[in-house]
Design a protein around this motif. Structure first.
Motif, PDB file in Angstrom:
ATOM      1  N   LYS A 175       0.866  -1.168   0.000  1.00 55.69           N
ATOM      2  CA  LYS A 175       0.000   0.000   0.000  1.00 55.69           C
ATOM      3  C   LYS A 175       0.909   1.227   0.000  1.00 55.69           C
ATOM      4  O   LYS A 175       1.865   1.302   0.762  1.00 55.69           O
ATOM      5  CB  LYS A 175      -0.889  -0.004   1.246  1.00 55.69           C
ATOM      6  N   VAL A 176       0.604   2.175  -0.869  1.00 53.01           N
ATOM      7  CA  VAL A 176       1.385   3.410  -0.933  1.00 53.01           C
ATOM      8  C   VAL A 176       0.959   4.322   0.215  1.00 53.01           C
ATOM      9  O   VAL A 176      -0.233   4.567   0.428  1.00 53.01           O
ATOM     10  CB  VAL A 176       1.190   4.116  -2.289  1.00 53.01           C
ATOM     11  N   VAL A 177       1.948   4.777   0.975  1.00 48.37           N
ATOM     12  CA  VAL A 177       1.719   5.685   2.096  1.00 48.37           C
ATOM     13  C   VAL A 177       1.255   7.032   1.536  1.00 48.37           C
ATOM     14  O   VAL A 177       1.814   7.526   0.549  1.00 48.37           O
ATOM     15  CB  VAL A 177       3.030   5.857   2.900  1.00 48.37           C
ATOM     16  N   GLU A 178       0.248   7.620   2.170  1.00 47.91           N
ATOM     17  CA  GLU A 178      -0.288   8.892   1.682  1.00 47.91           C
ATOM     18  C   GLU A 178       0.117  10.055   2.582  1.00 47.91           C
ATOM     19  O   GLU A 178       0.495   9.859   3.737  1.00 47.91           O
ATOM     20  CB  GLU A 178      -1.810   8.804   1.536  1.00 47.91           C
ATOM     21  N   VAL A 179       0.023  11.246   1.995  1.00 50.19           N
ATOM     22  CA  VAL A 179       0.387  12.471   2.694  1.00 50.19           C
ATOM     23  C   VAL A 179      -0.315  12.512   4.049  1.00 50.19           C
ATOM     24  O   VAL A 179      -1.465  12.094   4.178  1.00 50.19           O
ATOM     25  CB  VAL A 179       0.064  13.715   1.827  1.00 50.19           C
ATOM     26  N   GLY A 180       0.418  12.962   5.047  1.00 49.47           N
ATOM     27  CA  GLY A 180      -0.067  12.940   6.424  1.00 49.47           C
ATOM     28  C   GLY A 180       0.698  11.932   7.257  1.00 49.47           C
ATOM     29  O   GLY A 180       0.792  12.064   8.473  1.00 49.47           O
ATOM     30  N   LEU A 199       6.834  10.292   5.209  1.00 47.50           N
ATOM     31  CA  LEU A 199       7.008  11.074   3.985  1.00 47.50           C
ATOM     32  C   LEU A 199       7.731  12.391   4.232  1.00 47.50           C
ATOM     33  O   LEU A 199       8.217  13.010   3.282  1.00 47.50           O
ATOM     34  CB  LEU A 199       5.659  11.358   3.327  1.00 47.50           C
ATOM     35  N   ARG A 200       7.835  12.812   5.478  1.00 51.27           N
ATOM     36  CA  ARG A 200       8.488  14.082   5.806  1.00 51.27           C
ATOM     37  C   ARG A 200       9.862  13.895   6.464  1.00 51.27           C
ATOM     38  O   ARG A 200      10.535  14.861   6.775  1.00 51.27           O
ATOM     39  CB  ARG A 200       7.587  14.911   6.713  1.00 51.27           C
ATOM     40  N   GLU A 201      10.252  12.652   6.640  1.00 52.55           N
ATOM     41  CA  GLU A 201      11.550  12.369   7.263  1.00 52.55           C
ATOM     42  C   GLU A 201      12.640  12.241   6.210  1.00 52.55           C
ATOM     43  O   GLU A 201      12.368  11.864   5.068  1.00 52.55           O
ATOM     44  CB  GLU A 201      11.466  11.050   8.045  1.00 52.55           C
ATOM     45  N   LYS A 202      13.870  12.524   6.610  1.00 53.42           N
ATOM     46  CA  LYS A 202      15.010  12.287   5.733  1.00 53.42           C
ATOM     47  C   LYS A 202      15.305  10.784   5.798  1.00 53.42           C
ATOM     48  O   LYS A 202      15.494  10.222   6.876  1.00 53.42           O
ATOM     49  CB  LYS A 202      16.216  13.099   6.185  1.00 53.42           C
ATOM     50  N   ALA A 203      15.323  10.147   4.639  1.00 50.28           N
ATOM     51  CA  ALA A 203      15.544   8.696   4.582  1.00 50.28           C
ATOM     52  C   ALA A 203      16.988   8.358   4.960  1.00 50.28           C
ATOM     53  O   ALA A 203      17.914   9.165   4.776  1.00 50.28           O
ATOM     54  CB  ALA A 203      15.217   8.173   3.191  1.00 50.28           C
ATOM     55  N   ILE A 204      17.184   7.156   5.434  1.00 48.19           N
ATOM     56  CA  ILE A 204      18.478   6.675   5.934  1.00 48.19           C
ATOM     57  C   ILE A 204      19.313   6.117   4.782  1.00 48.19           C
ATOM     58  O   ILE A 204      18.815   5.379   3.933  1.00 48.19           O
ATOM     59  CB  ILE A 204      18.238   5.568   6.985  1.00 48.19           C
ATOM     60  N   THR A 205      20.589   6.452   4.789  1.00 45.68           N
ATOM     61  CA  THR A 205      21.523   5.917   3.799  1.00 45.68           C
ATOM     62  C   THR A 205      21.629   4.407   3.963  1.00 45.68           C
ATOM     63  O   THR A 205      21.746   3.902   5.089  1.00 45.68           O
ATOM     64  CB  THR A 205      22.920   6.555   3.985  1.00 45.68           C
ATOM     65  N   VAL A 206      21.592   3.693   2.844  1.00 44.29           N
ATOM     66  CA  VAL A 206      21.751   2.233   2.861  1.00 44.29           C
ATOM     67  C   VAL A 206      23.240   1.926   2.999  1.00 44.29           C
ATOM     68  O   VAL A 206      24.052   2.381   2.193  1.00 44.29           O
ATOM     69  CB  VAL A 206      21.178   1.609   1.572  1.00 44.29           C
ATOM     70  N   THR A 207      23.599   1.166   4.029  1.00 47.74           N
ATOM     71  CA  THR A 207      25.005   0.846   4.273  1.00 47.74           C
ATOM     72  C   THR A 207      25.336  -0.609   3.987  1.00 47.74           C
ATOM     73  O   THR A 207      26.494  -0.961   3.869  1.00 47.74           O
ATOM     74  CB  THR A 207      25.400   1.165   5.730  1.00 47.74           C
ATOM     75  N   LYS A 208      24.312  -1.448   3.903  1.00 50.38           N
ATOM     76  CA  LYS A 208      24.538  -2.865   3.652  1.00 50.38           C
ATOM     77  C   LYS A 208      23.590  -3.343   2.558  1.00 50.38           C
ATOM     78  O   LYS A 208      22.377  -3.213   2.685  1.00 50.38           O
ATOM     79  CB  LYS A 208      24.311  -3.668   4.937  1.00 50.38           C
ATOM     80  N   LEU A 256      13.243  11.378  -0.743  1.00 49.26           N
ATOM     81  CA  LEU A 256      14.237  10.858   0.205  1.00 49.26           C
ATOM     82  C   LEU A 256      14.658  11.907   1.229  1.00 49.26           C
ATOM     83  O   LEU A 256      15.225  11.577   2.268  1.00 49.26           O
ATOM     84  CB  LEU A 256      15.459  10.336  -0.548  1.00 49.26           C
ATOM     85  N   ASP A 257      14.362  13.165   0.926  1.00 48.78           N
ATOM     86  CA  ASP A 257      14.678  14.258   1.847  1.00 48.78           C
ATOM     87  C   ASP A 257      13.428  14.837   2.501  1.00 48.78           C
ATOM     88  O   ASP A 257      13.470  15.922   3.096  1.00 48.78           O
ATOM     89  CB  ASP A 257      15.454  15.354   1.103  1.00 48.78           C
ATOM     90  N   GLY A 258      12.313  14.131   2.378  1.00 47.38           N
ATOM     91  CA  GLY A 258      11.078  14.566   3.011  1.00 47.38           C
ATOM     92  C   GLY A 258      10.381  15.707   2.286  1.00 47.38           C
ATOM     93  O   GLY A 258       9.540  16.392   2.866  1.00 47.38           O
ATOM     94  N   ILE A 259      10.731  15.911   1.024  1.00 45.74           N
ATOM     95  CA  ILE A 259      10.143  16.987   0.226  1.00 45.74           C
ATOM     96  C   ILE A 259       9.096  16.393  -0.713  1.00 45.74           C
ATOM     97  O   ILE A 259       9.378  15.446  -1.436  1.00 45.74           O
ATOM     98  CB  ILE A 259      11.233  17.714  -0.589  1.00 45.74           C
ATOM     99  N   LEU A 260       7.904  16.975  -0.700  1.00 42.74           N
ATOM    100  CA  LEU A 260       6.828  16.538  -1.584  1.00 42.74           C
ATOM    101  C   LEU A 260       6.622  17.566  -2.686  1.00 42.74           C
ATOM    102  O   LEU A 260       6.911  18.748  -2.506  1.00 42.74           O
ATOM    103  CB  LEU A 260       5.537  16.365  -0.787  1.00 42.74           C
ATOM    104  N   PHE A 261       6.094  17.126  -3.818  1.00 39.90           N
ATOM    105  CA  PHE A 261       5.903  18.042  -4.939  1.00 39.90           C
ATOM    106  C   PHE A 261       5.010  19.219  -4.573  1.00 39.90           C
ATOM    107  O   PHE A 261       5.180  20.322  -5.090  1.00 39.90           O
ATOM    108  CB  PHE A 261       5.390  17.303  -6.189  1.00 39.90           C
ATOM    109  N   ILE A 262       4.094  19.027  -3.637  1.00 45.63           N
ATOM    110  CA  ILE A 262       3.206  20.120  -3.229  1.00 45.63           C
ATOM    111  C   ILE A 262       3.969  21.241  -2.535  1.00 45.63           C
ATOM    112  O   ILE A 262       3.473  22.369  -2.465  1.00 45.63           O
ATOM    113  CB  ILE A 262       2.033  19.622  -2.345  1.00 45.63           C
TER     114      ILE A 262
END
Length: 150
Positions: A5-10, A14-23, A135-141
């Motif tokens: 299921k695609v997560v929706e605004v709210g 969606l507003r968090e900075k995603a974590i770098t993949v290390t493994k 990935l930086d918590g920025i939405l097109f809106i």
């Protein structure tokens, strides 16, 4: 594979900075496969891992010319300007005009852990920028003008 299921605004992810993949490994391969399947099932052209609730720096894009996958993508260079309408699977029913670079160079890793880069223009450049923003918590809106319901 699984379709999520695609997560929706709210949703906070969606507003968090995603974590770098290390493994890398089977868990990232499975994530990429599930993201691909979820994107296609929802008739999208791109998907970022946070959109399925996974706060990792992983994106998939397919504008109809073949699948592009990036782990830890970085917008290394950009040039020019284009404005066009955008929507988002996480914000159904809403579109707006967004200014983006016309040309981009994206660097990151492929699923084998190899450094890769891609130069893109037009719609592919737009889609890559849109997904990297996720990935930086920025939405097109956050960037859009002339928002409207469709």
């Amino acid at each position: 594979m699984a379709i999520y299921k695609v997560v929706e605004v709210g949703n906070d992810v969606l507003r968090e900075k995603a974590i770098t993949v290390t493994k890398l490994g089977p868990h990232i391969d499975k994530l990429l496969d599930n993201m691909r399947d979820t994107m296609y099932a929802n008739q999208g052209v791109g998907l970022a891992a946070p959109q399925i609730g996974v706060p990792k720096r992983v994106i998939v894009v397919d504008i109809g010319k073949g699948l592009v996958e990036f782990i830890n993508p970085v917008l290394a260079e950009k040039d020019g300007q284009q404005i066009d309408s955008e929507g988002c699977l996480s914000i159904p029913g809403l579109v707006g005009d967004v200014v983006r670079a016309e040309w981009v160079k994206v660097k990151g890793l492929n699923r084998a852990g190899e450094e890769t880069e891609l130069e893109a223009t037009g719609f592919l450049a737009r889609a890559l920028q849109h997904e990297i923003d996720h990935l930086d918590g920025i939405l097109f809106i956050d960037k859009a003008k002339n928002l409207k319901r469709v």
